[in-house]
Scaffold this motif. Sequence first.
Motif, PDB file in Angstrom:
ATOM      1  N   TYR A   1      -5.975  -2.303  -2.308  1.00  0.00           N
ATOM      2  CA  TYR A   1      -6.528  -3.634  -2.478  1.00  0.00           C
ATOM      3  C   TYR A   1      -5.740  -4.622  -1.618  1.00  0.00           C
TER       4      TYR A   1
ATOM      5  N   LYS B   1      -3.203   2.601  -7.763  1.00  0.00           N
ATOM      6  CA  LYS B   1      -3.792   1.389  -7.207  1.00  0.00           C
ATOM      7  C   LYS B   1      -2.693   0.588  -6.515  1.00  0.00           C
TER       8      LYS B   1
ATOM      9  N   LEU C   1      -1.755  -2.831  -4.279  1.00  0.00           N
ATOM     10  CA  LEU C   1      -2.157  -4.163  -3.842  1.00  0.00           C
ATOM     11  C   LEU C   1      -1.189  -4.631  -2.760  1.00  0.00           C
TER      12      LEU C   1
ATOM     13  N   PHE D   1     -13.565  -2.875   3.351  1.00  0.00           N
ATOM     14  CA  PHE D   1     -12.983  -2.709   2.018  1.00  0.00           C
ATOM     15  C   PHE D   1     -13.976  -3.009   0.898  1.00  0.00           C
TER      16      PHE D   1
ATOM     17  N   THR E   1     -12.101  -9.055  -9.110  1.00  0.00           N
ATOM     18  CA  THR E   1     -11.143  -7.978  -8.821  1.00  0.00           C
ATOM     19  C   THR E   1      -9.892  -8.123  -9.670  1.00  0.00           C
TER      20      THR E   1
ATOM     21  N   GLU F   1     -14.942  -5.946  -3.795  1.00  0.00           N
ATOM     22  CA  GLU F   1     -14.326  -5.446  -5.030  1.00  0.00           C
ATOM     23  C   GLU F   1     -12.887  -4.989  -4.825  1.00  0.00           C
ATOM     24  N   ARG F   2     -12.418  -4.979  -3.575  1.00  0.00           N
ATOM     25  CA  ARG F   2     -11.016  -4.631  -3.322  1.00  0.00           C
ATOM     26  C   ARG F   2     -10.259  -5.779  -2.655  1.00  0.00           C
ATOM     27  N   LEU F   3     -10.794  -6.978  -2.774  1.00  0.00           N
ATOM     28  CA  LEU F   3     -10.146  -8.180  -2.254  1.00  0.00           C
ATOM     29  C   LEU F   3      -9.919  -9.153  -3.400  1.00  0.00           C
TER      30      LEU F   3
ATOM     31  N   LYS G   1      -4.535  -8.657  -1.067  1.00  0.00           N
ATOM     32  CA  LYS G   1      -4.429 -10.023  -1.558  1.00  0.00           C
ATOM     33  C   LYS G   1      -4.610 -10.986  -0.387  1.00  0.00           C
TER      34      LYS G   1
ATOM     35  N   ASP H   1      -9.404   4.583  -1.525  1.00  0.00           N
ATOM     36  CA  ASP H   1     -10.116   3.773  -2.510  1.00  0.00           C
ATOM     37  C   ASP H   1      -9.197   2.913  -3.356  1.00  0.00           C
TER      38      ASP H   1
ATOM     39  N   LEU I   1      -8.276  -5.594 -12.611  1.00  0.00           N
ATOM     40  CA  LEU I   1      -6.952  -4.980 -12.484  1.00  0.00           C
ATOM     41  C   LEU I   1      -5.980  -5.446 -13.556  1.00  0.00           C
TER      42      LEU I   1
END
Length: 282
Positions: A198, A165, A167, A227, A271, A230-232, A200, A195, A275
């Motif tokens: 993410y 993952k 970010l 995106f 999100t 859910e990925r922000l 920020k 996927d 995480l």
Amino acid sequence: MTIDAHCHVIAVDRDRYPRNPLGGVESAWSQQRPVGAKELIAAMDEAGIDRAIVVQASTAYGHDNSYVADSVEQYPDRFAGVFSVDMLAPDAPQQLAHWVSRGLQGARLFTTGSTMPGQASWLSDPRLHAAWAWAEENDLPLCLQMRPEGIPALRDLLDRFPGVKVLLDHAARPDLTGGSPYDEARELFDLARYDGVYLKLTERTLVSSTKAPADPELFLGRLLLDFGAERLLWGSNYPAAEDDLPTLYQRSRDILAVVPAAAREQIFTGTADRLYPVKAAS
């Protein structure tokens, strides 16, 4: 609940927590606007922010994460911590394991910043692979402070380690000056196919989206489309950003008012909570 996914703490006590910035130059903000853990809690309470992800201040402490770790240990119900290590070091996996054992929940790679302009080339160094493999195996999120010039190297790492993952601090500082359809930022949008990537949405990125010909409704709409909410995640960048935390939070709320309520809830809470969940008491 609101979670600030990107802020910093700076200790006043320089003897216990000596400065050792990456690149040898301490950032002006960490000298002029130091905010300790107790002061950050007070600012969060004033702003109405429940939890914060405290990111290692690389331009103050380099890879010595002692103050972040001590702050998280002192306030485990309010903070999660992101640390930094020398990812090129032969013992980088052991360093990652050490700081995770101190209760920290993510690592940071710092390849650019106010005291280190430009995009460092080491993101493409194969010596990183051992640390990335450890992060993938142990489900450790990695934050990247980087510029768009580093995206090709990042793609290579994502292809090699698809389970990591990642970010992107400040959404990798996209160029929005051309306005919609944001062709200058196309490499950022291309990362949506991974996927594990993410973004920020910090003060820097959100304010940039309000400067014509950029348009926050069009830019944020494109991010949501590519995106997904859910990925922000939102981060204040306090105190590196100059205003007080309540002002930074309200400004972000105002800019993000153009997105649907469910998406805002995800960006401000969901999100980051997924995480960096609150750890169970030992």
